[in-house]
Motif scaffolding. Structure first.
Motif, PDB file in Angstrom:
ATOM      1  N   ALA A  21      53.772  36.310  -1.838  1.00  0.00           N
ATOM      2  CA  ALA A  21      52.842  35.925  -0.780  1.00  0.00           C
ATOM      3  C   ALA A  21      52.627  37.096   0.178  1.00  0.00           C
ATOM      4  O   ALA A  21      51.497  37.368   0.611  1.00  0.00           O
ATOM      5  CB  ALA A  21      53.378  34.709  -0.033  1.00  0.00           C
ATOM      6  N   SER A  22      53.696  37.793   0.509  1.00  0.00           N
ATOM      7  CA  SER A  22      53.579  38.946   1.391  1.00  0.00           C
ATOM      8  C   SER A  22      52.772  40.064   0.741  1.00  0.00           C
ATOM      9  O   SER A  22      52.043  40.793   1.423  1.00  0.00           O
ATOM     10  CB  SER A  22      54.972  39.469   1.766  1.00  0.00           C
ATOM     11  N   ALA A  23      52.882  40.189  -0.592  1.00  0.00           N
ATOM     12  CA  ALA A  23      52.109  41.210  -1.297  1.00  0.00           C
ATOM     13  C   ALA A  23      50.615  40.939  -1.196  1.00  0.00           C
ATOM     14  O   ALA A  23      49.811  41.862  -0.976  1.00  0.00           O
ATOM     15  CB  ALA A  23      52.542  41.276  -2.767  1.00  0.00           C
ATOM     16  N   LEU A  24      50.220  39.664  -1.326  1.00  0.00           N
ATOM     17  CA  LEU A  24      48.803  39.330  -1.175  1.00  0.00           C
ATOM     18  C   LEU A  24      48.359  39.544   0.266  1.00  0.00           C
ATOM     19  O   LEU A  24      47.255  40.021   0.526  1.00  0.00           O
ATOM     20  CB  LEU A  24      48.538  37.896  -1.603  1.00  0.00           C
ATOM     21  N   LYS A  25      49.219  39.185   1.207  1.00  0.00           N
ATOM     22  CA  LYS A  25      48.894  39.406   2.626  1.00  0.00           C
ATOM     23  C   LYS A  25      48.636  40.891   2.886  1.00  0.00           C
ATOM     24  O   LYS A  25      47.655  41.261   3.545  1.00  0.00           O
ATOM     25  CB  LYS A  25      50.027  38.881   3.500  1.00  0.00           C
ATOM     26  N   ASP A  26      49.490  41.754   2.349  1.00  0.00           N
ATOM     27  CA  ASP A  26      49.306  43.199   2.542  1.00  0.00           C
ATOM     28  C   ASP A  26      48.017  43.680   1.895  1.00  0.00           C
ATOM     29  O   ASP A  26      47.316  44.547   2.446  1.00  0.00           O
ATOM     30  CB  ASP A  26      50.503  43.956   1.964  1.00  0.00           C
ATOM     31  N   TYR A  27      47.684  43.120   0.725  1.00  0.00           N
ATOM     32  CA  TYR A  27      46.433  43.490   0.059  1.00  0.00           C
ATOM     33  C   TYR A  27      45.232  43.093   0.920  1.00  0.00           C
ATOM     34  O   TYR A  27      44.293  43.886   1.109  1.00  0.00           O
ATOM     35  CB  TYR A  27      46.347  42.810  -1.307  1.00  0.00           C
ATOM     36  N   MET A  28      45.248  41.873   1.441  1.00  0.00           N
ATOM     37  CA  MET A  28      44.133  41.406   2.260  1.00  0.00           C
ATOM     38  C   MET A  28      44.042  42.188   3.568  1.00  0.00           C
ATOM     39  O   MET A  28      42.946  42.512   4.045  1.00  0.00           O
ATOM     40  CB  MET A  28      44.298  39.907   2.545  1.00  0.00           C
ATOM     41  N   LYS A  29      45.187  42.498   4.142  1.00  0.00           N
ATOM     42  CA  LYS A  29      45.206  43.242   5.395  1.00  0.00           C
ATOM     43  C   LYS A  29      44.566  44.617   5.210  1.00  0.00           C
ATOM     44  O   LYS A  29      43.761  45.065   6.036  1.00  0.00           O
ATOM     45  CB  LYS A  29      46.649  43.383   5.884  1.00  0.00           C
ATOM     46  N   THR A  30      44.901  45.281   4.105  1.00  0.00           N
ATOM     47  CA  THR A  30      44.356  46.615   3.837  1.00  0.00           C
ATOM     48  C   THR A  30      42.897  46.547   3.413  1.00  0.00           C
ATOM     49  O   THR A  30      42.055  47.317   3.895  1.00  0.00           O
ATOM     50  CB  THR A  30      45.187  47.302   2.737  1.00  0.00           C
ATOM     51  N   THR A  31      42.579  45.618   2.512  1.00  0.00           N
ATOM     52  CA  THR A  31      41.229  45.543   1.957  1.00  0.00           C
ATOM     53  C   THR A  31      40.203  45.141   3.002  1.00  0.00           C
ATOM     54  O   THR A  31      39.088  45.682   3.024  1.00  0.00           O
ATOM     55  CB  THR A  31      41.197  44.545   0.787  1.00  0.00           C
ATOM     56  N   PHE A  32      40.553  44.213   3.873  1.00  0.00           N
ATOM     57  CA  PHE A  32      39.581  43.657   4.810  1.00  0.00           C
ATOM     58  C   PHE A  32      39.756  44.166   6.239  1.00  0.00           C
ATOM     59  O   PHE A  32      39.044  43.736   7.140  1.00  0.00           O
ATOM     60  CB  PHE A  32      39.667  42.124   4.804  1.00  0.00           C
ATOM     61  N   GLY A  33      40.710  45.089   6.434  1.00  0.00           N
ATOM     62  CA  GLY A  33      40.891  45.664   7.753  1.00  0.00           C
ATOM     63  C   GLY A  33      41.330  44.659   8.799  1.00  0.00           C
ATOM     64  O   GLY A  33      40.873  44.701   9.943  1.00  0.00           O
ATOM     65  N   MET A  34      42.219  43.735   8.431  1.00  0.00           N
ATOM     66  CA  MET A  34      42.673  42.691   9.341  1.00  0.00           C
ATOM     67  C   MET A  34      44.035  43.080   9.927  1.00  0.00           C
ATOM     68  O   MET A  34      44.910  43.575   9.219  1.00  0.00           O
ATOM     69  CB  MET A  34      42.795  41.355   8.607  1.00  0.00           C
ATOM     70  N   PRO A  35      44.243  42.830  11.212  1.00  0.00           N
ATOM     71  CA  PRO A  35      45.544  43.154  11.817  1.00  0.00           C
ATOM     72  C   PRO A  35      46.634  42.184  11.370  1.00  0.00           C
ATOM     73  O   PRO A  35      46.364  41.056  10.975  1.00  0.00           O
ATOM     74  CB  PRO A  35      45.268  43.021  13.314  1.00  0.00           C
ATOM     75  N   GLU A  36      47.867  42.642  11.445  1.00  0.00           N
ATOM     76  CA  GLU A  36      49.019  41.832  11.052  1.00  0.00           C
ATOM     77  C   GLU A  36      49.077  40.521  11.827  1.00  0.00           C
ATOM     78  O   GLU A  36      49.484  39.480  11.299  1.00  0.00           O
ATOM     79  CB  GLU A  36      50.307  42.636  11.284  1.00  0.00           C
ATOM     80  N   SER A  37      48.677  40.559  13.098  1.00  0.00           N
ATOM     81  CA  SER A  37      48.763  39.379  13.955  1.00  0.00           C
ATOM     82  C   SER A  37      47.868  38.235  13.489  1.00  0.00           C
ATOM     83  O   SER A  37      48.058  37.086  13.905  1.00  0.00           O
ATOM     84  CB  SER A  37      48.398  39.747  15.396  1.00  0.00           C
ATOM     85  N   MET A  38      46.897  38.517  12.628  1.00  0.00           N
ATOM     86  CA  MET A  38      45.988  37.478  12.142  1.00  0.00           C
ATOM     87  C   MET A  38      46.609  36.641  11.028  1.00  0.00           C
ATOM     88  O   MET A  38      46.103  35.573  10.693  1.00  0.00           O
ATOM     89  CB  MET A  38      44.693  38.111  11.625  1.00  0.00           C
ATOM     90  N   PHE A  39      47.718  37.103  10.452  1.00  0.00           N
ATOM     91  CA  PHE A  39      48.264  36.466   9.254  1.00  0.00           C
ATOM     92  C   PHE A  39      49.475  35.596   9.564  1.00  0.00           C
ATOM     93  O   PHE A  39      50.280  35.892  10.439  1.00  0.00           O
ATOM     94  CB  PHE A  39      48.684  37.534   8.234  1.00  0.00           C
ATOM     95  N   LYS A  40      49.564  34.523   8.790  1.00  0.00           N
ATOM     96  CA  LYS A  40      50.758  33.690   8.749  1.00  0.00           C
ATOM     97  C   LYS A  40      51.118  33.513   7.278  1.00  0.00           C
ATOM     98  O   LYS A  40      50.255  33.188   6.463  1.00  0.00           O
ATOM     99  CB  LYS A  40      50.500  32.340   9.405  1.00  0.00           C
ATOM    100  N   VAL A  41      52.365  33.744   6.929  1.00  0.00           N
ATOM    101  CA  VAL A  41      52.795  33.719   5.528  1.00  0.00           C
ATOM    102  C   VAL A  41      53.855  32.645   5.331  1.00  0.00           C
ATOM    103  O   VAL A  41      54.787  32.516   6.131  1.00  0.00           O
ATOM    104  CB  VAL A  41      53.343  35.096   5.093  1.00  0.00           C
ATOM    105  N   GLY A  42      53.704  31.851   4.283  1.00  0.00           N
ATOM    106  CA  GLY A  42      54.693  30.848   3.916  1.00  0.00           C
ATOM    107  C   GLY A  42      54.950  30.895   2.418  1.00  0.00           C
ATOM    108  O   GLY A  42      54.283  31.619   1.675  1.00  0.00           O
ATOM    109  N   TYR A  43      55.910  30.128   1.963  1.00  0.00           N
ATOM    110  CA  TYR A  43      56.206  30.117   0.526  1.00  0.00           C
ATOM    111  C   TYR A  43      56.891  28.818   0.143  1.00  0.00           C
ATOM    112  O   TYR A  43      57.509  28.151   0.974  1.00  0.00           O
ATOM    113  CB  TYR A  43      57.086  31.313   0.138  1.00  0.00           C
ATOM    114  N   VAL A  44      56.734  28.450  -1.123  1.00  0.00           N
ATOM    115  CA  VAL A  44      57.435  27.317  -1.727  1.00  0.00           C
ATOM    116  C   VAL A  44      58.191  27.875  -2.920  1.00  0.00           C
ATOM    117  O   VAL A  44      57.588  28.320  -3.896  1.00  0.00           O
ATOM    118  CB  VAL A  44      56.451  26.209  -2.170  1.00  0.00           C
ATOM    119  N   ALA A  45      59.509  27.885  -2.818  1.00  0.00           N
ATOM    120  CA  ALA A  45      60.324  28.573  -3.834  1.00  0.00           C
ATOM    121  C   ALA A  45      60.070  28.026  -5.234  1.00  0.00           C
ATOM    122  O   ALA A  45      59.864  28.789  -6.186  1.00  0.00           O
ATOM    123  CB  ALA A  45      61.805  28.454  -3.473  1.00  0.00           C
TER     124      ALA A  45
END
Length: 222
Positions: free
Chosen positions: A103-127
């Motif tokens: 999930a964090s890997a996709l967040k990093d991809y979206m952050k870089t690709t779309f120029g979004m700041p870290e503060s815009m993201f919330k990350v969760g997971y279901v093991a």
């Protein structure tokens, strides 16, 4: 009574309708756009490779969803939520780590690709998505369905639960699940939260019937 009591006729009640318009309260127009990405990762790894297997197509869908929101001058992105899911095979601790890291890997991809700041993201997971697996089992024609569901319901520890299902009928049901169901559980879900600006009455008139989802009750009333 036999006609001995004289009753005066009464005029029937007549409805007197009145049209009343209740002005809706002003609201903040918050909307969300959701999607799923069935990303492929090398076994045991959480590095997102854009050209790996199905990833080009899945990432293109995410880019299209983001472009639809980002390129709309009438909306403003308020936040993004990314949640990773893993299927139940393997140890729970390993799957917990992988689902979080993927999930964090996709967040990093979206952050870089779309120029979004870290503060815009919330990350969760279901093991391990046992809830999703049970839904797939309920809808399927898999053999020994009651026994599988009983194992899911009555075994608290996820590793022991998997072991119990794996030992059922020589592992035949587990192999079906491994092939046909588990791949559907390995995914990352995302949600784009955004707000929509207010419109003038003249603009609203051009949107009704084609962009109703962007209007508030107050704007319809106006």
């Amino acid at each position: 009574m036999n006609g001995k009591v004289d009753l005066q006729p009464k005029a029937p009640y007549e409805v007197q309708p009145a049209m009343v318009f209740v002005e809706p309260a002003k609201e903040e127009k918050r909307r969300k756009k959701q999607g799923q990405a069935f990303l492929d990762f090398p076994v045991g790894r959480s590095v997102l490779l854009p050209d790996y297997r199905r990833n080009p197509e899945e990432l293109a869908n995410i880019r299209d969803a983001m472009a639809e929101v980002q390129n709309n001058p009438d909306v403003e992105i308020m936040g993004l939520f990314v949640e990773g899911y893993a299927s139940p095979e393997g140890r729970y601790a390993t799957n917990e780590k992988l689902s979080n890291e993927r999930a964090s890997a996709l967040k990093d991809y979206m952050k870089t690709t779309f120029g979004m700041p870290e503060s815009m993201f919330k990350v969760g997971y279901v093991a391990e998505d046992w809830e999703g697996l049970r839904a797939l089992i309920e809808e399927s024609e898999i053999n020994y369905k009651p026994e599988i569901i009983a194992a899911i319901e009555n075994t608290a520890d996820p590793d022991a639960r998997e072991a119990k299902i794996k030992s059922l009928k020589g592992g035949a049901p587990y192999r079906v699940m491994l092939k046909d169901m588990f791949p559907q559980l390995r995914r990352v879900e995302y949600q784009i939260d955004y707000s929509i600006k207010d419109f003038t009455v003249e603009k609203i008139k051009t949107m009704i019937g084609s962009k109703d989802e962007m209007l508030s009750q107050l704007e319809f009333w106006q």
